[in-house]
Design an enzyme around this catalytic site. Structure first.
Site, mmCIF file in Angstrom:
data_model
loop_
_atom_site.group_PDB
_atom_site.id
_atom_site.type_symbol
_atom_site.label_atom_id
_atom_site.label_comp_id
_atom_site.label_asym_id
_atom_site.label_seq_id
_atom_site.Cartn_x
_atom_site.Cartn_y
_atom_site.Cartn_z
ATOM 1 N N TYR A 180 -74.268 -51.973 -35.740
ATOM 2 C CA TYR A 180 -74.245 -51.961 -34.276
ATOM 3 C C TYR A 180 -73.118 -52.905 -33.898
ATOM 4 O O TYR A 180 -73.140 -54.077 -34.291
ATOM 5 C CB TYR A 180 -75.553 -52.512 -33.707
ATOM 6 N N TYR B 155 -94.634 -49.855 -35.017
ATOM 7 C CA TYR B 155 -93.182 -50.043 -34.972
ATOM 8 C C TYR B 155 -92.479 -48.878 -35.683
ATOM 9 O O TYR B 155 -91.500 -48.315 -35.186
ATOM 10 C CB TYR B 155 -92.800 -51.380 -35.629
ATOM 11 N N THR C 239 -73.374 -47.095 -35.151
ATOM 12 C CA THR C 239 -74.381 -46.489 -34.269
ATOM 13 C C THR C 239 -74.090 -46.891 -32.827
ATOM 14 O O THR C 239 -73.941 -48.070 -32.524
ATOM 15 C CB THR C 239 -75.801 -46.942 -34.682
ATOM 16 N N HIS D 40 -82.279 -40.883 -32.391
ATOM 17 C CA HIS D 40 -82.810 -42.121 -32.972
ATOM 18 C C HIS D 40 -84.306 -41.971 -33.300
ATOM 19 O O HIS D 40 -85.099 -42.884 -33.097
ATOM 20 C CB HIS D 40 -82.587 -43.272 -31.984
HETATM 21 C C1 LIG Z 1 -88.425 -48.111 -37.649
HETATM 22 C C2 LIG Z 1 -87.067 -47.523 -37.402
HETATM 23 C C3 LIG Z 1 -85.969 -48.365 -37.348
HETATM 24 C C4 LIG Z 1 -84.691 -47.822 -37.142
HETATM 25 N N1 LIG Z 1 -83.596 -48.646 -37.175
HETATM 26 C C5 LIG Z 1 -82.352 -48.124 -37.062
HETATM 27 C C6 LIG Z 1 -81.204 -48.949 -37.221
HETATM 28 O O1 LIG Z 1 -81.295 -50.142 -37.482
HETATM 29 N N2 LIG Z 1 -79.989 -48.358 -37.077
HETATM 30 C C7 LIG Z 1 -79.831 -47.019 -36.802
HETATM 31 O O2 LIG Z 1 -78.708 -46.535 -36.691
HETATM 32 N N3 LIG Z 1 -80.911 -46.219 -36.682
HETATM 33 C C8 LIG Z 1 -82.157 -46.737 -36.814
HETATM 34 N N4 LIG Z 1 -83.248 -45.910 -36.726
HETATM 35 C C9 LIG Z 1 -83.063 -44.463 -36.501
HETATM 36 C C10 LIG Z 1 -82.952 -43.736 -37.846
HETATM 37 O O3 LIG Z 1 -81.768 -44.088 -38.510
HETATM 38 C C11 LIG Z 1 -82.978 -42.207 -37.674
HETATM 39 O O4 LIG Z 1 -82.043 -41.842 -36.691
HETATM 40 C C12 LIG Z 1 -84.368 -41.687 -37.309
HETATM 41 O O5 LIG Z 1 -85.365 -42.420 -38.000
HETATM 42 C C13 LIG Z 1 -84.499 -40.212 -37.647
HETATM 43 O O6 LIG Z 1 -85.744 -39.718 -37.308
HETATM 44 P P1 LIG Z 1 -86.958 -39.587 -38.360
HETATM 45 O O7 LIG Z 1 -87.520 -40.959 -38.559
HETATM 46 O O8 LIG Z 1 -87.906 -38.683 -37.655
HETATM 47 O O9 LIG Z 1 -86.385 -39.001 -39.638
HETATM 48 C C14 LIG Z 1 -84.535 -46.436 -36.938
HETATM 49 C C15 LIG Z 1 -85.655 -45.596 -37.007
HETATM 50 C C16 LIG Z 1 -86.908 -46.115 -37.236
HETATM 51 C C17 LIG Z 1 -88.083 -45.178 -37.343
#
Ligand SMILES: Cc1cc2nc3c(=O)[nH]c(=O)nc-3n(C[C@H](O)[C@H](O)[C@H](O)COP(=O)(O)O)c2cc1C
Length: 383
Positions: A134, A28, A160, A280
């Protein structure tokens, strides 16, 4: 053993995190959309950026890492990205990372899908926590949550917009990922071979979406909850909706998850304070560019907004690369989660220390006394 020796870079934390987290939680966190092409592209695009060190002269002996973003001074140009369901990857991940952000004087962006109530995070890091939303179809839910965020004292609201439709990641589908985790034989086996995780999870209690609980009917099965949430969010964010959120929120507003320069221009038009160019972490559509490829075009539409970006950051050198490519600030998602999964409460501080030290080193090597000087050190093909 001292953390700096045991985990001298985020890569070591990642290896250890993988050993401590059950496989379905690991996939995940680490996985991407489709076959993971956009996750790989985020790394490949960063790796392709190189600097040409300028070695004579002493201007860069003490590089300045600190930066001002939306009127506030931070110790370095990076912060913790919002991670939904972080408490499944490591219990109390959001609480630990909020505390680290405060120690490190960096922002921590709390996901509305964090498994903790927003009021708790605002207490832990009153000046460093931002709240990520969201948006909902029902305006009354938006109003209630945004009102709570204001009341709790968050200075920044991050909306987001990159989820126009539910993303179904193949590995999560195969693992039957759910909240709380499904206790089928396969998952139980994966938890049993990760006793530290299982014990920490027992102590912390079953992960739930505490911020959203008041808006979810009680007693839904997991499948029903998934369908319900998808219905509550499904669809593109309209400009009217974004404008309504702007009107509702009196403090700084950031729009996260953009690719197209026309969307950046729209954010400027509705009065946003910053945008986050982001795919993301490569978790949605596989066939999209990396944020770093989009910065140049985004900059042209910015007006007075700040330009934030994320995706693939695993080191201070990567932060330098984003800064050189035009980002005012970057967010790091998985890097901080690897830290917490490997080390628990101290992990976020260790990642902050590592990234700062590596950024300092990169700036000193390149010969950049300030973040703004990094662009001049880029290696351009054909120069
Ligand atoms: C497990 C996971 C859950 C995430 N959940 C959200 C979220 O709830 N809201 C959001 O805006 N971005 C979410 N993201 C995206 C992160 O905010 C971010 O854009 C992304 O992790 C950046 O890439 P990196 O993990 O390579 O640093 C999620 C990313 C991951 C890995």
């Amino acid at each position: 053993m001292d953390a700096r020796r045991r985990y001298p870079s985020v890569w070591y934390l990642e290896q250890q995190a993988r050993r401590r987290v059950p496989r379905f939680c690991w996939e995940y966190l680490a996985g991407g959309g489709g076959r993971g092409g956009a996750v790989q592209r985020n790394r490949a695009m960063l790796d392709a950026i190189r600097f040409v060190p300028r070695l004579l002269g002493d201007a860069a002996d003490r590089p300045q890492l600190g930066t001002t973003l939306m009127g506030r001074r931070y110790d370095a140009p990076f912060g913790v990205a919002p991670i939904g369901l972080g408490g499944l990857v490591w219990p109390r991940a959001a609480e630990h990372l909020a505390a680290s952000a405060r120690h490190q004087n960096l922002p921590f962006v709390m996901s509305c899908y964090a498994t903790v109530a927003m009021e708790r995070i605002a207490q832990i890091a009153p000046e460093h926590a931002w709240f990520q939303l969201y948006a909902f179809h029902q305006p009354e839910i938006d109003r209630a949550i945004v009102g709570r965020a204001e009341q709790a004292g968050f200075e920044v609201l991050v909306v987001t917009v990159d989820l126009p439709t539910a993303t179904r990641r193949p590995h999560d589908a195969r693992n039957g990922l759910s909240v709380p985790p499904a206790m089928d034989a396969e998952n139980l086996l994966q938890m049993m071979v990760r006793p530290r995780w299982a014990l920490a999870m027992l102590a912390a209690g079953v992960p739930r979406f505490h911020t959203l609980l008041p808006h979810l009917p009680a007693g839904l099965s997991m499948a029903e909850l998934g369908t319900r949430l998808a219905q509550m969010h499904e669809g593109h964010m309209t400009l009217e909706h974004l404008k309504a959120l702007r009107d509702l929120w009196p403090r700084k507003l950031v729009v996260k998850g953009l690719y197209h320069p026309a969307d950046v221009a729209d954010c400027r038009a509705i009065g946003a304070d910053a945008v986050v160019m982001s795919n993301h972490g490569g978790r949605h559509l596989e066939g999209v560019p990396s944020a770093i490829e989009l910065l140049h075009a985004a900059r042209a539409e910015l007006g007075g907004m700040a330009l934030i970006a994320d995706g693939g950051v695993r080191s201070g050198l990567d932060v330098a690369r984003y800064a050189a490519a035009g980002a005012d600030f970057v967010l790091c998602g998985r890097a901080f989660m690897f830290g917490v999964a490997a080390m628990g409460a101290r992990g976020g501080d260790h990642v902050g220390d590592l990234l700062k030290a590596e950024l300092h080193q990169a700036m000193a090597h390149v010969g950049a006394p300030t973040l703004g000087d990094l662009a001049a050190g880029l290696h351009r093909n054909g120069d």
